[in-house]
Motif scaffolding. Structure first.
Motif, short mmCIF file in Angstrom:
data_model
loop_
_atom_site.label_atom_id
_atom_site.label_comp_id
_atom_site.label_asym_id
_atom_site.label_seq_id
_atom_site.Cartn_x
_atom_site.Cartn_y
_atom_site.Cartn_z
N VAL A 33 74.54 47.90 -42.58
CA VAL A 33 74.56 46.83 -43.59
C VAL A 33 76.03 46.74 -43.74
N THR A 34 76.40 45.45 -44.12
CA THR A 34 77.75 45.00 -44.41
C THR A 34 77.67 44.28 -45.58
N GLY A 35 78.69 44.56 -46.63
CA GLY A 35 78.66 43.91 -47.74
C GLY A 35 79.54 44.58 -48.99
N ASP A 146 81.44 48.37 -44.53
CA ASP A 146 80.13 49.13 -44.36
C ASP A 146 79.43 49.84 -45.66
N ILE A 147 78.39 49.08 -45.95
CA ILE A 147 77.61 49.65 -46.99
C ILE A 147 76.22 50.26 -46.73
N THR A 148 76.14 50.70 -45.26
CA THR A 148 74.99 51.12 -44.69
C THR A 148 74.55 52.32 -45.67
N PRO A 149 73.40 52.60 -46.16
CA PRO A 149 72.79 53.67 -46.57
C PRO A 149 72.92 54.80 -45.92
N ALA A 150 73.18 55.86 -46.44
CA ALA A 150 73.51 57.14 -45.87
C ALA A 150 72.12 57.44 -45.09
N SER A 151 71.09 57.25 -45.62
CA SER A 151 69.75 57.61 -45.06
C SER A 151 69.79 57.08 -43.57
N ILE A 246 68.16 47.06 -46.36
CA ILE A 246 67.76 47.53 -47.52
C ILE A 246 66.44 47.29 -48.09
N ARG A 247 66.36 45.79 -48.17
CA ARG A 247 65.04 45.23 -48.60
C ARG A 247 63.74 46.01 -47.99
N GLY A 248 63.98 46.23 -46.58
CA GLY A 248 62.85 46.94 -46.21
C GLY A 248 62.45 48.33 -46.58
N MET A 249 63.31 48.90 -47.47
CA MET A 249 63.04 50.22 -48.21
C MET A 249 62.28 49.87 -49.48
N ILE A 250 62.09 48.84 -49.79
CA ILE A 250 61.37 48.41 -51.05
C ILE A 250 60.09 48.15 -51.12
N VAL A 251 59.06 48.88 -51.37
CA VAL A 251 57.62 48.56 -51.01
C VAL A 251 56.97 48.19 -52.42
#
Length: 251
Positions: A33-35, A146-151, A246-251
């Motif tokens: 994820v970039t931003g 790069d703001i990729t979550p560490a997970s 990141i959106r995909g981790m929100i249920v």
């Protein structure tokens, strides 16, 4: 475009890729994820007493909204962007610590990790003073990076290692397999521990999702905010062109 109570956990895409790896069917995947991102928590800045701090969701959001509307910040995106907000906010410090512990596994951002550490160290202290407005540094926006979550970074590493071992074995098993197997068991155990921790982690959060200019989004950030009775708050706003991972981790 409003805050909603949601569950944070690994996305189905990540879970499917992990299942593929465990079945030996390794395929390349990009979870990067970039931003840029902005965040605040109870201990970021503001008035402090010997009894600790308060930070309401409203005041945390105000601090971010001010930066979203700050046209003097040269690094601030001016085009239409994807925005995802992840907020942990509770009335009870024990609940705050419990949720942050899980969030920090999935999104180990400094804001969540710092607030978790501070909350643990001060949970036995009574908090008596509200932060009127936490101060976000200037410039608030960093250049895109790069703001990729560490997970996701961990999963990328797991998949790269699995790919490398599979390719080496196919290349020349008679000379390579012994060297690979010496490290394989240990590496697989370490990776499995990481995977199990990620798979089991989930946290109750408040999520905000929107697309548009930051000026437009700033006007809607207070919609659906948690109660002002919630005095422990940690908030990270992610900003980028595509935050689907990141959106995909929100249920």
């Amino acid at each position: 475009m409003m805050w909603q109570k949601r569950l944070l956990k690994l996305s189905p895409q990540m879970r499917d890729k992990l299942a593929d790896i465990q079945r030996g069917n390794v395929q390349p995947v990009n979870l990067a994820v970039t931003g840029t991102k902005l965040g605040v928590h109870n201990w970021t800045h503001g008035s402090k007493t010997k009894d600790g701090r308060y930070l309401s969701p409203e005041n945390a959001i105000k601090a971010i909204s001010a930066k979203f509307a700050d046209t003097s910040d040269k690094n601030r995106p001016t085009n239409s962007v994807d925005v995802v907000g992840i907020m942990v906010s509770t009335q009870n410090i024990d609940d705050f610590i419990t949720q942050l512990e899980q969030v920090a596994v999935l999104l180990p951002d400094p804001v969540f990790k710092q607030s978790y550490d501070y909350a643990k160290s001060q949970k036995d202290l009574a908090t008596t003073k509200m932060i009127k407005m936490p101060t976000v540094g200037y410039p608030a926006f960093s250049p895109g990076a790069d703001i990729t979550p560490a997970s996701a970074q961990s999963l990328n590493g797991v998949m790269r290692n699995a790919n490398a071992m599979a390719m080496a074995v196919r290349g020349d098993p008679t000379t390579l397999i012994n060297n690979i197997l010496q490290k394989k068991a240990k590496k697989e155990e370490e990776n499995q521990q990481k995977v199990n921790k990620l798979l089991s982690a989930q946290a109750s959060i408040y999520a905000y999702q929107a697309t548009g200019t930051l000026e437009q989004i700033a006007l809607t950030l207070q919609a659906g905010k948690p109660s002002s009775a919630y005095v422990y708050t940690a908030l990270v706003m992610y900003v980028g062109n595509d935050l689907s991972n990141i959106r995909g981790m929100i249920v």
